[in-house]
Design an enzyme around this catalytic site. Sequence first.
Site, mmCIF file in Angstrom:
data_model
loop_
_atom_site.group_PDB
_atom_site.id
_atom_site.type_symbol
_atom_site.label_atom_id
_atom_site.label_comp_id
_atom_site.label_asym_id
_atom_site.label_seq_id
_atom_site.Cartn_x
_atom_site.Cartn_y
_atom_site.Cartn_z
ATOM 1 C CB SER A 133 -0.836 -0.007 1.280
ATOM 2 O OG SER A 133 -1.478 1.234 1.470
ATOM 3 C CE1 TYR A 146 -3.920 -2.494 5.318
ATOM 4 C CE2 TYR A 146 -3.378 -0.186 5.010
ATOM 5 C CZ TYR A 146 -3.684 -1.420 4.475
ATOM 6 O OH TYR A 146 -3.767 -1.581 3.114
HETATM 7 N N1 LIG Z 1 -8.693 -0.394 -1.345
HETATM 8 C C1 LIG Z 1 -7.667 0.359 -1.039
HETATM 9 O O1 LIG Z 1 -7.786 1.603 -0.945
HETATM 10 C C2 LIG Z 1 -6.294 -0.256 -0.831
HETATM 11 C C3 LIG Z 1 -5.195 0.602 -0.844
HETATM 12 C C4 LIG Z 1 -3.935 0.059 -0.649
HETATM 13 C C5 LIG Z 1 -3.772 -1.291 -0.472
HETATM 14 N N2 LIG Z 1 -4.868 -2.106 -0.460
HETATM 15 C C6 LIG Z 1 -4.639 -3.537 -0.242
HETATM 16 O O2 LIG Z 1 -5.223 -4.251 -1.307
HETATM 17 C C7 LIG Z 1 -5.527 -5.579 -0.883
HETATM 18 C C8 LIG Z 1 -6.925 -5.928 -1.352
HETATM 19 O O3 LIG Z 1 -7.867 -5.077 -0.714
HETATM 20 P P1 LIG Z 1 -9.155 -4.511 -1.449
HETATM 21 O O4 LIG Z 1 -9.047 -3.039 -1.478
HETATM 22 O O5 LIG Z 1 -9.415 -5.228 -2.706
HETATM 23 O O6 LIG Z 1 -10.255 -4.835 -0.341
HETATM 24 P P2 LIG Z 1 -11.444 -5.904 -0.298
HETATM 25 O O7 LIG Z 1 -12.402 -5.676 -1.396
HETATM 26 O O8 LIG Z 1 -11.923 -5.845 1.119
HETATM 27 O O9 LIG Z 1 -10.705 -7.289 -0.556
HETATM 28 C C9 LIG Z 1 -9.904 -7.932 0.410
HETATM 29 C C10 LIG Z 1 -9.799 -9.393 0.050
HETATM 30 O O10 LIG Z 1 -8.941 -10.025 1.035
HETATM 31 C C11 LIG Z 1 -9.616 -11.200 1.466
HETATM 32 N N3 LIG Z 1 -9.185 -11.651 2.780
HETATM 33 C C12 LIG Z 1 -9.199 -10.997 3.962
HETATM 34 N N4 LIG Z 1 -8.747 -11.803 4.933
HETATM 35 C C13 LIG Z 1 -8.441 -12.996 4.342
HETATM 36 C C14 LIG Z 1 -7.932 -14.238 4.778
HETATM 37 N N5 LIG Z 1 -7.655 -14.462 6.091
HETATM 38 N N6 LIG Z 1 -7.708 -15.224 3.878
HETATM 39 C C15 LIG Z 1 -8.007 -15.035 2.579
HETATM 40 N N7 LIG Z 1 -8.523 -13.906 2.084
HETATM 41 C C16 LIG Z 1 -8.732 -12.900 2.964
HETATM 42 C C17 LIG Z 1 -11.093 -10.837 1.449
HETATM 43 O O11 LIG Z 1 -11.846 -12.025 1.484
HETATM 44 P P3 LIG Z 1 -13.313 -12.145 2.140
HETATM 45 O O12 LIG Z 1 -14.272 -11.781 1.046
HETATM 46 O O13 LIG Z 1 -13.389 -13.580 2.568
HETATM 47 O O14 LIG Z 1 -13.345 -11.182 3.301
HETATM 48 C C18 LIG Z 1 -11.158 -10.114 0.107
HETATM 49 O O15 LIG Z 1 -11.204 -11.043 -0.953
HETATM 50 C C19 LIG Z 1 -5.331 -5.605 0.637
HETATM 51 O O16 LIG Z 1 -4.119 -6.229 0.936
HETATM 52 C C20 LIG Z 1 -5.287 -4.130 1.000
HETATM 53 O O17 LIG Z 1 -4.509 -3.896 2.150
HETATM 54 C C21 LIG Z 1 -6.144 -1.621 -0.639
#
Ligand SMILES: NC(=O)c1ccc[n+]([C@@H]2O[C@H](COP(=O)([O-])OP(=O)(O)OC[C@H]3O[C@@H](n4cnc5c(N)ncnc54)[C@H](OP(=O)(O)O)[C@@H]3O)[C@@H](O)[C@H]2O)c1
Length: 269
Positions: A133, A146
């Site tokens: 991130s 985080y």
């Molecule tokens: N969105 C942002 O602004 C942003 C910015 C920077 C970095 N990120 C990073 O991007 C990545 C993806 O996030 P996103 O934005 O796409 O959010 P999201 O839509 O909430 O997706 C997160 C994914 O991680 C899965 N997950 C959580 N805990 C897990 C576990 N124990 N085992 C397997 N899967 C698990 C969730 O599965 P479930 O459906 O089962 O919960 C979901 O598929 C994360 O690492 C986050 O830190 C996001």
Amino acid sequence: MNKTVLITGASSGIGEATARYFLQRGWNVSATMRSRSKVGDWSQEKRAICPYLDVTKPETISAAIHETLEHFGQIDVLVNNAGYALMGPLEGVTADRLEHQFQTNVFGLVSTIQTVLPVLRQQGGGTIINVASIGGRLAFPLTSSYHATKWAVEGLSESLRYELRRFGIRVKIIEPGGVKTNFINHGTTWATHPDYTKMVDKVKQFSEKINDSLPAPQGVAKTIYRAATDKSGRLRYSPYGEAFLLLHAILPDKLWRYLIENMMLGKIK
Ligand SMILES: NC(=O)c1ccc[n+]([C@@H]2O[C@H](COP(=O)([O-])OP(=O)(O)OC[C@H]3O[C@@H](n4cnc5c(N)ncnc54)[C@H](OP(=O)(O)O)[C@@H]3O)[C@@H](O)[C@H]2O)c1
């Protein structure tokens, strides 16, 4: 033969968009998921499977990798994407919750890498892409737990690049800026403490306010695809985060802190 990508956390957001992007480009996709409610969406796709994978359960990691190899014969790219944010004042964070944050964002990623490495080494190469991130390079208020995990992913990945290069294995870090996914509304949990209520309310309001104006995750998926295929030695890619990282690098620290505090906390005590 088509190449194969294995993605963690492909049930929503960046993981799902990435799985679909690779599929459109002719790859075999192992869109691993913890939640099973989205598996049906993939049932018509001949080149995709959805193994169950919870990064906090090592046996599910081995099983998902095994299933992927059985189905597609190889794994060319691993995208470590699964993650969530534990927000809130550090004083209100319990050891259990902090541990779970690290189990998911750091130790789960490490277990997945350790399980896939013998496969990549035996194949003579591959690419590991870790989704960190911009929050792995800089920090915002009430996000310490985080940030600690994402800074860990940054250091781990940069070090790993040296030790894996000789095996033909590339390591890449993706540092997205804010993206509209389930992350803010569902993927974030809040620790609380009675003496930080105003601050928590302010930061919650700020994140809810910006959520609607954030870009869709497809741009991050494209960047992940580029990192997987560009053949360069580039380590870091920051989709939607470059301007923030640039400002952080060039502004005097005092000015940067003033802007962040003003933007996120305002004038509360
Ligand atoms: N969105 C942002 O602004 C942003 C910015 C920077 C970095 N990120 C990073 O991007 C990545 C993806 O996030 P996103 O934005 O796409 O959010 P999201 O839509 O909430 O997706 C997160 C994914 O991680 C899965 N997950 C959580 N805990 C897990 C576990 N124990 N085992 C397997 N899967 C698990 C969730 O599965 P479930 O459906 O089962 O919960 C979901 O598929 C994360 O690492 C986050 O830190 C996001």
